[in-house]
Motif scaffolding. Structure first.
Motif, PDB file in Angstrom:
ATOM      1  N   GLY A  28       0.813  -1.206   0.000  1.00 50.96           N
ATOM      2  CA  GLY A  28       0.000   0.000   0.000  1.00 50.96           C
ATOM      3  C   GLY A  28       0.848   1.258   0.000  1.00 50.96           C
ATOM      4  O   GLY A  28       0.600   2.202  -0.758  1.00 50.96           O
ATOM      5  N   ASN A  29       1.864   1.291   0.842  1.00 52.16           N
ATOM      6  CA  ASN A  29       2.759   2.448   0.881  1.00 52.16           C
ATOM      7  C   ASN A  29       3.559   2.577  -0.408  1.00 52.16           C
ATOM      8  O   ASN A  29       3.810   3.689  -0.889  1.00 52.16           O
ATOM      9  CB  ASN A  29       3.699   2.340   2.077  1.00 52.16           C
ATOM     10  N   ILE A  38       5.058  12.614   3.709  1.00 51.27           N
ATOM     11  CA  ILE A  38       6.262  12.420   4.520  1.00 51.27           C
ATOM     12  C   ILE A  38       7.523  12.394   3.671  1.00 51.27           C
ATOM     13  O   ILE A  38       8.612  12.610   4.178  1.00 51.27           O
ATOM     14  CB  ILE A  38       6.144  11.135   5.360  1.00 51.27           C
ATOM     15  N   LEU A  39       7.392  12.155   2.377  1.00 53.82           N
ATOM     16  CA  LEU A  39       8.559  12.188   1.509  1.00 53.82           C
ATOM     17  C   LEU A  39       9.224  13.560   1.515  1.00 53.82           C
ATOM     18  O   LEU A  39      10.416  13.680   1.281  1.00 53.82           O
ATOM     19  CB  LEU A  39       8.161  11.821   0.069  1.00 53.82           C
ATOM     20  N   ALA A  49       9.193   5.029   8.391  1.00 53.91           N
ATOM     21  CA  ALA A  49       7.765   4.907   8.670  1.00 53.91           C
ATOM     22  C   ALA A  49       7.203   3.619   8.087  1.00 53.91           C
ATOM     23  O   ALA A  49       6.380   2.945   8.711  1.00 53.91           O
ATOM     24  CB  ALA A  49       7.026   6.123   8.118  1.00 53.91           C
ATOM     25  N   ALA A  50       7.632   3.259   6.889  1.00 50.31           N
ATOM     26  CA  ALA A  50       7.143   2.032   6.257  1.00 50.31           C
ATOM     27  C   ALA A  50       7.610   0.808   7.037  1.00 50.31           C
ATOM     28  O   ALA A  50       6.845  -0.129   7.266  1.00 50.31           O
ATOM     29  CB  ALA A  50       7.627   1.965   4.807  1.00 50.31           C
ATOM     30  N   PHE A  99      12.838  -0.206  -2.209  1.00 50.30           N
ATOM     31  CA  PHE A  99      11.538   0.362  -1.850  1.00 50.30           C
ATOM     32  C   PHE A  99      11.553   1.874  -2.022  1.00 50.30           C
ATOM     33  O   PHE A  99      10.664   2.461  -2.654  1.00 50.30           O
ATOM     34  CB  PHE A  99      11.208  -0.014  -0.408  1.00 50.30           C
ATOM     35  N   LEU A 100      12.579   2.507  -1.503  1.00 50.15           N
ATOM     36  CA  LEU A 100      12.709   3.957  -1.552  1.00 50.15           C
ATOM     37  C   LEU A 100      12.743   4.488  -2.975  1.00 50.15           C
ATOM     38  O   LEU A 100      12.176   5.530  -3.288  1.00 50.15           O
ATOM     39  CB  LEU A 100      13.992   4.361  -0.817  1.00 50.15           C
TER      40      LEU A 100
END
Length: 281
Positions: A28-29, A38-39, A49-50, A99-100
């Protein structure tokens, strides 16, 4: 009171569901990565956070379903120890850099430890829904499909995975020597960026081996993958061919027909480097 009747198969089922829950949070994130406010605070804040959300959900599920088993989370640390020595080691997001950067190669990984021994492991890819899992003495599986590792017979046809050191983490010179030694021997080297998945790919036979010693990995990066690979019939050792990779110093994991060949390649590279250093003194 601790429930000593809780079977390993029940624990594995709970670990799988916990991985799905944490993975759904990550997916979802990941789907709204660019839109998350938040980015604006910096990429490391969002990734943290994730991680934390995934781990919180995993621990909550394990607390509800396995209240008598301790947990060790990458982000939250250790819960109070269980009297019977069982704990679940959690990596809520393996492949943080991927992910980032929006690269769809990351995983959730959980391992059951009984004392100092890993006895079950789960590695879940939230985007493909691939669920790798294993339990001691019961084999390794992708979903319901039993895994038996690569059956290739020629090292020249092998594709090998690795983790590279980065941003001051690990020994880049050592990794470069190992890379130079193995590159001429195989048909390809890949570094997708999630060690837990890459080790599982060795169990599946998608990769013909995986190694790392220049990059630093931790227990939660390796524990699930090592038992999945071993239960698939692969061999997992430190790079010297003898030590326990769960000490997190190095890892070579490969099917039986290739493991000793990889060890010989890296041993020769290490000896050659030592000889060069001695001559330069």
């Amino acid at each position: 009171m601790h429930d000593r009747t809780c079977s390993r198969s029940h624990i594995v089922a709970c670990m799988k569901e916990a991985a799905r829950i944490g993975g759904a949070s990550l997916a979802g994130n990941f789907a709204r990565l660019a839109a998350l406010p938040i980015l604006e605070k910096g990429p490391s804040d969002f990734v943290s956070a994730a991680d934390i959300e995934s781990e919180r959900l995993i621990i909550a599920h394990l607390g509800d379903t396995l209240p008598d088993i301790a947990v060790l989370g990458e982000e939250s640390g250790a819960s109070p120890g269980a009297s019977d020595g069982r704990r679940i080691v959690i990596d809520p997001l393996d492949g943080t850099n991927n992910f980032l950067h929006g690269i769809p190669q990351f995983s959730v990984s959980l391992a059951l430890m009984e004392g100092d021994e890993v006895t079950a492991g789960v590695t879940y890819h939230p985007l493909s829904h691939d669920m790798f899992w294993a339990a001691k003495g019961e084999g390794a599986f992708l979903g319901d499909q039993r895994l038996t590792g690569s059956k290739r017979s020629s090292l020249a046809h092998a594709v090998v995975g690795t983790c590279f050191p980065y941003h001051g983490k690990g020994d880049t010179e050592k990794a470069a020597r190992e890379m130079a030694a193995i590159m001429p021997q195989v048909s390809g080297i890949r570094s997708p960026g999630s060690a837990a998945l890459e080790i599982a790919y060795v169990a599946e036979g998608r990769f013909d081996g995986f190694w790392t010693s220049g990059a630093k990995l931790d227990l939660w990066d390796l524990a699930a993958g090592v038992i999945i690979a071993r239960e698939a019939g692969c061999i997992a050792t430190e790079i010297d061919g003898e030590g326990d990779p769960l000490h997190c110093r190095s890892l070579v994991v490969a099917p039986r027909q290739f493991h000793s060949l990889f060890i010989d390649i890296f041993r020769t590279a290490s000896a050659s480097n030592a000889a060069c250093q001695a001559r330069s003194r």
